[in-house]
Design a protein around this motif. Structure first.
Motif, PDB file in Angstrom:
ATOM      1  N   TYR A 156     -25.715  64.816  33.440  1.00 33.49           N
ATOM      2  CA  TYR A 156     -27.116  65.200  33.370  1.00 33.49           C
ATOM      3  C   TYR A 156     -27.236  66.719  33.437  1.00 33.49           C
ATOM      4  N   LEU A 157     -28.198  67.255  32.687  1.00 31.43           N
ATOM      5  CA  LEU A 157     -28.400  68.700  32.699  1.00 31.43           C
ATOM      6  C   LEU A 157     -28.845  69.154  34.087  1.00 31.43           C
ATOM      7  N   PRO A 158     -28.313  70.276  34.573  1.00 34.06           N
ATOM      8  CA  PRO A 158     -28.748  70.808  35.860  1.00 34.06           C
ATOM      9  C   PRO A 158     -30.165  71.373  35.739  1.00 34.06           C
ATOM     10  N   PRO A 159     -30.834  71.651  36.852  1.00 33.53           N
ATOM     11  CA  PRO A 159     -32.231  72.102  36.821  1.00 33.53           C
ATOM     12  C   PRO A 159     -32.501  73.346  35.992  1.00 33.53           C
ATOM     13  N   ALA A 181     -16.256  71.355  15.678  1.00 36.37           N
ATOM     14  CA  ALA A 181     -16.242  72.664  16.327  1.00 36.37           C
ATOM     15  C   ALA A 181     -17.639  73.269  16.381  1.00 36.37           C
ATOM     16  N   THR A 182     -18.414  73.073  15.320  1.00 37.92           N
ATOM     17  CA  THR A 182     -19.782  73.601  15.284  1.00 37.92           C
ATOM     18  C   THR A 182     -20.685  72.840  16.233  1.00 37.92           C
ATOM     19  N   PHE A 183     -20.580  71.513  16.193  1.00 39.58           N
ATOM     20  CA  PHE A 183     -21.372  70.662  17.080  1.00 39.58           C
ATOM     21  C   PHE A 183     -20.473  70.266  18.249  1.00 39.58           C
ATOM     22  N   SER A 184     -20.206  71.229  19.088  1.00 36.38           N
ATOM     23  CA  SER A 184     -19.176  71.077  20.117  1.00 36.38           C
ATOM     24  C   SER A 184     -19.658  70.414  21.397  1.00 36.38           C
ATOM     25  N   GLU A 185     -20.966  70.220  21.530  1.00 30.61           N
ATOM     26  CA  GLU A 185     -21.515  69.612  22.741  1.00 30.61           C
ATOM     27  C   GLU A 185     -21.744  68.109  22.548  1.00 30.61           C
ATOM     28  N   PRO A 186     -20.979  67.261  23.240  1.00 33.25           N
ATOM     29  CA  PRO A 186     -21.291  65.825  23.191  1.00 33.25           C
ATOM     30  C   PRO A 186     -22.704  65.632  23.730  1.00 33.25           C
ATOM     31  N   GLU A 187     -23.484  64.790  23.068  1.00 35.37           N
ATOM     32  CA  GLU A 187     -24.870  64.646  23.496  1.00 35.37           C
ATOM     33  C   GLU A 187     -25.181  63.253  24.038  1.00 35.37           C
ATOM     34  N   ALA A 224     -30.337  63.617  28.623  1.00 30.71           N
ATOM     35  CA  ALA A 224     -31.307  63.572  29.708  1.00 30.71           C
ATOM     36  C   ALA A 224     -30.933  64.487  30.861  1.00 30.71           C
ATOM     37  N   SER A 225     -31.945  64.826  31.653  1.00 34.51           N
ATOM     38  CA  SER A 225     -31.746  65.650  32.845  1.00 34.51           C
ATOM     39  C   SER A 225     -31.598  64.811  34.100  1.00 34.51           C
ATOM     40  N   SER A 226     -31.981  63.540  34.011  1.00 33.05           N
ATOM     41  CA  SER A 226     -31.878  62.651  35.167  1.00 33.05           C
ATOM     42  C   SER A 226     -31.903  61.203  34.719  1.00 33.05           C
ATOM     43  N   SER A 227     -31.617  60.313  35.639  1.00 37.10           N
ATOM     44  CA  SER A 227     -31.595  58.886  35.318  1.00 37.10           C
ATOM     45  C   SER A 227     -32.985  58.334  35.069  1.00 37.10           C
ATOM     46  N   THR A 228     -34.004  59.098  35.411  1.00 37.53           N
ATOM     47  CA  THR A 228     -35.390  58.634  35.224  1.00 37.53           C
ATOM     48  C   THR A 228     -36.050  59.295  34.016  1.00 37.53           C
ATOM     49  N   ARG A 272     -23.533  47.649  18.211  1.00 41.33           N
ATOM     50  CA  ARG A 272     -22.974  48.749  17.433  1.00 41.33           C
ATOM     51  C   ARG A 272     -23.725  50.008  17.824  1.00 41.33           C
ATOM     52  N   THR A 273     -23.021  51.124  17.855  1.00 38.48           N
ATOM     53  CA  THR A 273     -23.648  52.339  18.361  1.00 38.48           C
ATOM     54  C   THR A 273     -23.339  53.534  17.485  1.00 38.48           C
ATOM     55  N   LEU A 274     -24.181  54.541  17.556  1.00 40.07           N
ATOM     56  CA  LEU A 274     -23.929  55.825  16.917  1.00 40.07           C
ATOM     57  C   LEU A 274     -23.900  56.892  18.009  1.00 40.07           C
ATOM     58  N   THR A 275     -23.064  57.887  17.809  1.00 40.67           N
ATOM     59  CA  THR A 275     -22.877  58.954  18.786  1.00 40.67           C
ATOM     60  C   THR A 275     -23.346  60.269  18.192  1.00 40.67           C
ATOM     61  N   ALA A 276     -24.081  61.050  18.963  1.00 44.05           N
ATOM     62  CA  ALA A 276     -24.599  62.333  18.472  1.00 44.05           C
ATOM     63  C   ALA A 276     -23.972  63.499  19.232  1.00 44.05           C
ATOM     64  N   ARG A 277     -23.785  64.590  18.511  1.00 42.53           N
ATOM     65  CA  ARG A 277     -23.305  65.846  19.089  1.00 42.53           C
ATOM     66  C   ARG A 277     -24.284  66.950  18.673  1.00 42.53           C
ATOM     67  N   ILE A 278     -24.388  67.991  19.466  1.00 42.20           N
ATOM     68  CA  ILE A 278     -25.285  69.100  19.161  1.00 42.20           C
ATOM     69  C   ILE A 278     -24.556  70.434  19.299  1.00 42.20           C
ATOM     70  N   ARG A 279     -25.188  71.478  18.821  1.00 44.03           N
ATOM     71  CA  ARG A 279     -24.639  72.818  18.950  1.00 44.03           C
ATOM     72  C   ARG A 279     -24.951  73.375  20.341  1.00 44.03           C
ATOM     73  N   PRO A 280     -24.113  74.241  20.876  1.00 45.36           N
ATOM     74  CA  PRO A 280     -24.348  74.801  22.208  1.00 45.36           C
ATOM     75  C   PRO A 280     -25.711  75.465  22.347  1.00 45.36           C
ATOM     76  N   GLN A 281     -26.211  76.077  21.282  1.00 41.87           N
ATOM     77  CA  GLN A 281     -27.496  76.787  21.367  1.00 41.87           C
ATOM     78  C   GLN A 281     -28.687  75.869  21.523  1.00 41.87           C
ATOM     79  N   GLU A 282     -28.479  74.553  21.384  1.00 46.83           N
ATOM     80  CA  GLU A 282     -29.587  73.625  21.578  1.00 46.83           C
ATOM     81  C   GLU A 282     -29.816  73.301  23.057  1.00 46.83           C
ATOM     82  N   ILE A 283     -28.940  73.819  23.923  1.00 50.30           N
ATOM     83  CA  ILE A 283     -29.116  73.671  25.369  1.00 50.30           C
ATOM     84  C   ILE A 283     -29.557  75.026  25.910  1.00 50.30           C
TER      85      ILE A 283
END
Length: 324
Positions: free
Chosen positions: A223-226, A196-202, A237-241, A282-293
């Motif tokens: 991708y994040l909008p402009p 709930a705290t880290f509610s944004e999939p990253e 990321a904000s884009s594929s590049t 094998r992979t690890l998945t990260a999540r962040i808090r909304p305020q980090e965007i």
């Protein structure tokens, strides 16, 4: 004898902006030479904030992308000698460490935090300077390697993913939640509160720094909008590049990775593996808090935003004003 302060908790790993900004490539390189990855919340942003996660343990990111280069973990002898006292006492490790002691110390801080369990410490007395370096375990993702055995392929992949997840292009502290499983397949524990705290999939992170494959990241949301930006640009990321070398952006987790499921077949909030070029990692998945965007127009001129006359992060008049 001189001493360096030991690393902190298992879940949140703090990085030092002034030292780590140039370490991401170095760390990945060092990781390749060492052969080093578990549950935790990480910190990579511009503050020293940490967040509670699974069992109240902390993890943070801030490892610079220089520490992620691929020319170190395979040359310091740790990949075959293990993260034991014996492994740290070899001539190969001493030679590697003294090529750049400051960077090596930072790399080892993250390697030990990723690989060694909380409550354990790894120490190295530099025979050249007499300085005692202490690094605390945190996530415990590579139990065999941490005990002194050679790093298995599974341990190499999990440690590589852990180092990549903790890399920060700007070398700042930002709290993150790290989900997945250790090299033995045991899930990293987490709580509903953490999700709930880290509610944004990253993002999802995978690869192998030990065998020269490199490390990769993919978005776990669009991708994040402009008008939006984040200090976690190596992951979200904000884009594929998106450029964050040596970490390579490869698209979307949903198209590359297999979602982990519980015993009843219900989807879990992380991925079990990601496949690239026909090879599964094998992979690890990260999540962040909304305020980090950050969003242009929220009244704060973030370091990821710039002056201008527009409404995008690169030209945000509302927050940063018009350029002189």
């Amino acid at each position: 004898m001189n001493r360096t302060s030991a690393s902190q908790s298992r879940r949140h790993i703090h990085s030092h902006p002034s030292r780590i900004q140039g370490y991401a490539a170095v760390l990945l390189g060092l990781a390749l030479g060492l052969g080093t990855g578990a549950c935790g919340v990480g910190v990579e942003g511009g503050s020293d904030e940490t967040s509670q996660a699974r069992g109240g343990q902390l993890s943070s990111n801030g490892l610079s992308t220089n520490g992620l280069s691929t020319n170190g973990l395979s040359t310091n002898g740790l990949s075959t000698n293990g993260l034991s006292t014996n492994g740290l006492s070899t001539n190969g490790f001493t030679t590697w460490f003294n090529q750049d002691p400051m960077t090596a110390d930072s790399v080892m801080e993250y390697v030990v935090k990723c690989a060694v369990p909380s409550g354990q410490v790894r120490q190295f007395t530099n025979p050249v300077t007499g300085t005692l370096h202490s690094w605390n375990g945190a996530l415990g993702l590579a139990p065999g390697w941490a005990s002194g055995l050679a790093a298995t392929p599974a341990e190499q992949e999990v440690i590589s993913a852990c180092l990549a997840a903790h890399a920060n292009k700007y070398g700042i502290h930002v709290a993150i939640s790290v989900l997945g499983a250790d090299s033995d397949g045991s899930p990293i524990p987490y709580t509903a509160e953490e999700l709930a705290t880290f509610s944004e999939p990253e993002a999802c992170f995978f690869g192998n720094l030990f065998d020269g494959t490199g490390v990769f990241a993919a978005n776990d949301q669009p991708y994040l909008p402009p008008d939006k930006s984040t200090s976690r640009t190596c992951g979200l990321a904000s884009s594929s590049t998106q450029a964050c070398a040596p970490l390579t952006h490869v698209g979307m987790c949903a198209s590359l990775c297999q979602r982990a499921v519980d015993g009843g077949g219900a989807a879990l909030p992380y991925y079990a593996s990601c496949t690239l070029g026909g090879r599964a990692f094998r992979t690890l998945t990260a999540r962040i808090r909304p305020q980090e965007i950050y969003q242009c127009g929220d009244g704060v001129c973030q370091f990821t935003e710039h002056c201008g006359t527009g409404t995008s992060a690169l030209s945000c008049q509302a927050d940063c004003g018009a350029c002189p």
